[in-house]
Design a protein around this motif. Structure first.
Motif, PDB file in Angstrom:
ATOM      1  N   PHE A 136       0.823  -1.206   0.000  1.00 51.99           N
ATOM      2  CA  PHE A 136       0.000   0.000   0.000  1.00 51.99           C
ATOM      3  C   PHE A 136       0.862   1.262   0.000  1.00 51.99           C
ATOM      4  CE2 PHE A 136      -2.300   3.406   2.170  1.00 51.99           C
ATOM      5  CZ  PHE A 136      -3.398   3.524   1.326  1.00 51.99           C
ATOM      6  N   LEU A 137       1.916   1.278   0.815  1.00 51.95           N
ATOM      7  CA  LEU A 137       2.775   2.461   0.877  1.00 51.95           C
ATOM      8  C   LEU A 137       3.523   2.676  -0.429  1.00 51.95           C
ATOM      9  CD1 LEU A 137       4.101   2.188   4.525  1.00 51.95           C
ATOM     10  CD2 LEU A 137       2.372   3.744   3.632  1.00 51.95           C
ATOM     11  N   LEU A 138       3.955   1.586  -1.067  1.00 55.34           N
ATOM     12  CA  LEU A 138       4.597   1.740  -2.374  1.00 55.34           C
ATOM     13  C   LEU A 138       3.617   2.326  -3.389  1.00 55.34           C
ATOM     14  CD1 LEU A 138       6.685  -1.551  -2.630  1.00 55.34           C
ATOM     15  CD2 LEU A 138       7.571   0.780  -2.504  1.00 55.34           C
ATOM     16  N   TYR A 139       2.357   1.898  -3.292  1.00 54.06           N
ATOM     17  CA  TYR A 139       1.339   2.383  -4.222  1.00 54.06           C
ATOM     18  C   TYR A 139       0.933   3.821  -3.910  1.00 54.06           C
ATOM     19  CZ  TYR A 139      -3.224   2.831  -6.449  1.00 54.06           C
ATOM     20  OH  TYR A 139      -4.290   3.281  -7.187  1.00 54.06           O
ATOM     21  N   ALA A 140       0.625   4.104  -2.636  1.00 56.54           N
ATOM     22  CA  ALA A 140       0.063   5.400  -2.271  1.00 56.54           C
ATOM     23  C   ALA A 140       1.114   6.500  -2.150  1.00 56.54           C
ATOM     24  CB  ALA A 140      -0.713   5.277  -0.959  1.00 56.54           C
ATOM     25  N   LEU A 141       2.245   6.202  -1.525  1.00 58.69           N
ATOM     26  CA  LEU A 141       3.244   7.240  -1.282  1.00 58.69           C
ATOM     27  C   LEU A 141       4.235   7.395  -2.424  1.00 58.69           C
ATOM     28  CD1 LEU A 141       4.103   6.775   2.492  1.00 58.69           C
ATOM     29  CD2 LEU A 141       2.545   8.396   1.441  1.00 58.69           C
ATOM     30  N   HIS A 142       4.673   6.273  -2.960  1.00 59.79           N
ATOM     31  CA  HIS A 142       5.724   6.333  -3.971  1.00 59.79           C
ATOM     32  C   HIS A 142       5.189   6.241  -5.394  1.00 59.79           C
ATOM     33  CE1 HIS A 142       8.677   6.227  -0.806  1.00 59.79           C
ATOM     34  NE2 HIS A 142       8.060   5.190  -0.275  1.00 59.79           N
ATOM     35  N   ASP A 143       3.873   6.093  -5.538  1.00 60.28           N
ATOM     36  CA  ASP A 143       3.198   6.148  -6.838  1.00 60.28           C
ATOM     37  C   ASP A 143       3.694   5.081  -7.817  1.00 60.28           C
ATOM     38  OD1 ASP A 143       1.137   7.300  -8.255  1.00 60.28           O
ATOM     39  OD2 ASP A 143       2.473   8.636  -9.359  1.00 60.28           O
ATOM     40  N   PHE A 144       4.015   3.893  -7.301  1.00 57.71           N
ATOM     41  CA  PHE A 144       4.366   2.783  -8.178  1.00 57.71           C
ATOM     42  C   PHE A 144       3.081   2.165  -8.728  1.00 57.71           C
ATOM     43  CE2 PHE A 144       8.312   2.649  -5.594  1.00 57.71           C
ATOM     44  CZ  PHE A 144       9.231   2.635  -6.629  1.00 57.71           C
ATOM     45  N   SER A 145       3.152   1.584  -9.907  1.00 57.89           N
ATOM     46  CA  SER A 145       2.005   0.869 -10.462  1.00 57.89           C
ATOM     47  C   SER A 145       1.947  -0.521  -9.835  1.00 57.89           C
ATOM     48  CB  SER A 145       2.138   0.752 -11.984  1.00 57.89           C
ATOM     49  OG  SER A 145       3.206  -0.113 -12.307  1.00 57.89           O
ATOM     50  N   TYR A 146       0.812  -1.199 -10.018  1.00 57.09           N
ATOM     51  CA  TYR A 146       0.677  -2.553  -9.477  1.00 57.09           C
ATOM     52  C   TYR A 146       1.735  -3.485 -10.056  1.00 57.09           C
ATOM     53  CZ  TYR A 146      -3.934  -1.150  -7.690  1.00 57.09           C
ATOM     54  OH  TYR A 146      -4.947  -0.532  -7.029  1.00 57.09           O
ATOM     55  N   ALA A 147       1.998  -3.344 -11.352  1.00 55.79           N
ATOM     56  CA  ALA A 147       2.990  -4.212 -12.006  1.00 55.79           C
ATOM     57  C   ALA A 147       4.397  -3.962 -11.444  1.00 55.79           C
ATOM     58  CB  ALA A 147       2.974  -3.975 -13.515  1.00 55.79           C
ATOM     59  N   GLU A 148       4.733  -2.698 -11.219  1.00 54.38           N
ATOM     60  CA  GLU A 148       6.053  -2.380 -10.657  1.00 54.38           C
ATOM     61  C   GLU A 148       6.200  -2.938  -9.243  1.00 54.38           C
ATOM     62  OE1 GLU A 148       7.110   1.870 -12.792  1.00 54.38           O
ATOM     63  OE2 GLU A 148       5.726   1.855 -11.085  1.00 54.38           O
ATOM     64  N   ILE A 149       5.155  -2.811  -8.448  1.00 52.86           N
ATOM     65  CA  ILE A 149       5.200  -3.345  -7.089  1.00 52.86           C
ATOM     66  C   ILE A 149       5.312  -4.860  -7.123  1.00 52.86           C
ATOM     67  CG2 ILE A 149       3.934  -3.556  -4.913  1.00 52.86           C
ATOM     68  CD1 ILE A 149       2.645  -0.816  -5.615  1.00 52.86           C
ATOM     69  N   GLY A 150       4.592  -5.482  -8.055  1.00 55.90           N
ATOM     70  CA  GLY A 150       4.678  -6.930  -8.200  1.00 55.90           C
ATOM     71  C   GLY A 150       6.091  -7.381  -8.519  1.00 55.90           C
ATOM     72  N   ARG A 151       6.770  -6.648  -9.398  1.00 55.20           N
ATOM     73  CA  ARG A 151       8.159  -6.994  -9.729  1.00 55.20           C
ATOM     74  C   ARG A 151       9.072  -6.790  -8.512  1.00 55.20           C
ATOM     75  NH1 ARG A 151       6.905  -4.525 -14.664  1.00 55.20           N
ATOM     76  NH2 ARG A 151       7.827  -2.550 -14.010  1.00 55.20           N
ATOM     77  N   LEU A 152       8.859  -5.700  -7.774  1.00 53.43           N
ATOM     78  CA  LEU A 152       9.687  -5.435  -6.591  1.00 53.43           C
ATOM     79  C   LEU A 152       9.486  -6.489  -5.497  1.00 53.43           C
ATOM     80  CD1 LEU A 152       9.290  -1.574  -6.163  1.00 53.43           C
ATOM     81  CD2 LEU A 152      11.384  -2.789  -6.712  1.00 53.43           C
ATOM     82  N   CYS A 153       8.231  -6.893  -5.287  1.00 52.70           N
ATOM     83  CA  CYS A 153       7.915  -7.820  -4.195  1.00 52.70           C
ATOM     84  C   CYS A 153       7.958  -9.279  -4.622  1.00 52.70           C
ATOM     85  CB  CYS A 153       6.532  -7.499  -3.628  1.00 52.70           C
ATOM     86  SG  CYS A 153       6.430  -5.870  -2.873  1.00 52.70           S
ATOM     87  N   GLY A 154       8.102  -9.530  -5.919  1.00 55.08           N
ATOM     88  CA  GLY A 154       8.148 -10.908  -6.401  1.00 55.08           C
ATOM     89  C   GLY A 154       6.792 -11.592  -6.363  1.00 55.08           C
TER      90      GLY A 154
END
Length: 132
Positions: A92-110
């Motif tokens: 949630f923080l990656l999405y809300a604060l850092h404005d990453f897309s769902y796909a980018e967060i998925g790649r970061l978190c595996g």
């Protein structure tokens, strides 16, 4: 274009676009100009007048009531985030604060994009329930 930045006391070379380099150079010039103005006007009054004249806006100062409201809101947000799992909170923080897309967060978190979307939606639902 390659620029050098200081990270944790070490200088690192980074490749950036020309627009970013121009923006950083302009910001550096503005900081130097403001620093010289502060040195020239040691009492601060004229420096504020200079900022108002060049920036076209008054310096913002929050009222005590606004500061209390901001602190209460922050406490409520932290209380809601404490109800979430660590994974939900991170996504949630990656999405809300850092404005990453769902796909980018998925790649970061595996994980998959849909897993990230479900986590973010779950946190949003917790927020909605908390403020009802």
């Amino acid at each position: 274009m390659e620029i050098t930045i200081k990270i944790n006391g070490r200088f690192v070379s980074v490749e950036v676009s020309a627009e970013v380099a121009d923006y950083l150079e302009q910001a550096k010039r503005n900081n130097r100009k403001l620093y010289r103005e502060r040195q020239r006007y040691w009492d601060g009054r004229e420096c504020d007048e200079y900022i108002i004249a060049t920036e076209g806006r008054l310096p913002y100062c929050a009222t005590p009531e606004e500061l209390v409201c901001q602190q209460e809101t922050l406490d409520e947000i932290l209380a809601v985030l404490a109800l979430c799992t660590a994974t939900q909170r991170e996504r949630f923080l990656l999405y809300a604060l850092h404005d990453f897309s769902y796909a980018e967060i998925g790649r970061l978190c595996g994980c998959s994009k849909s897993a990230v979307e479900k986590s973010v939606r779950a946190v949003k639902n917790i927020f909605k329930k908390f403020w009802k």
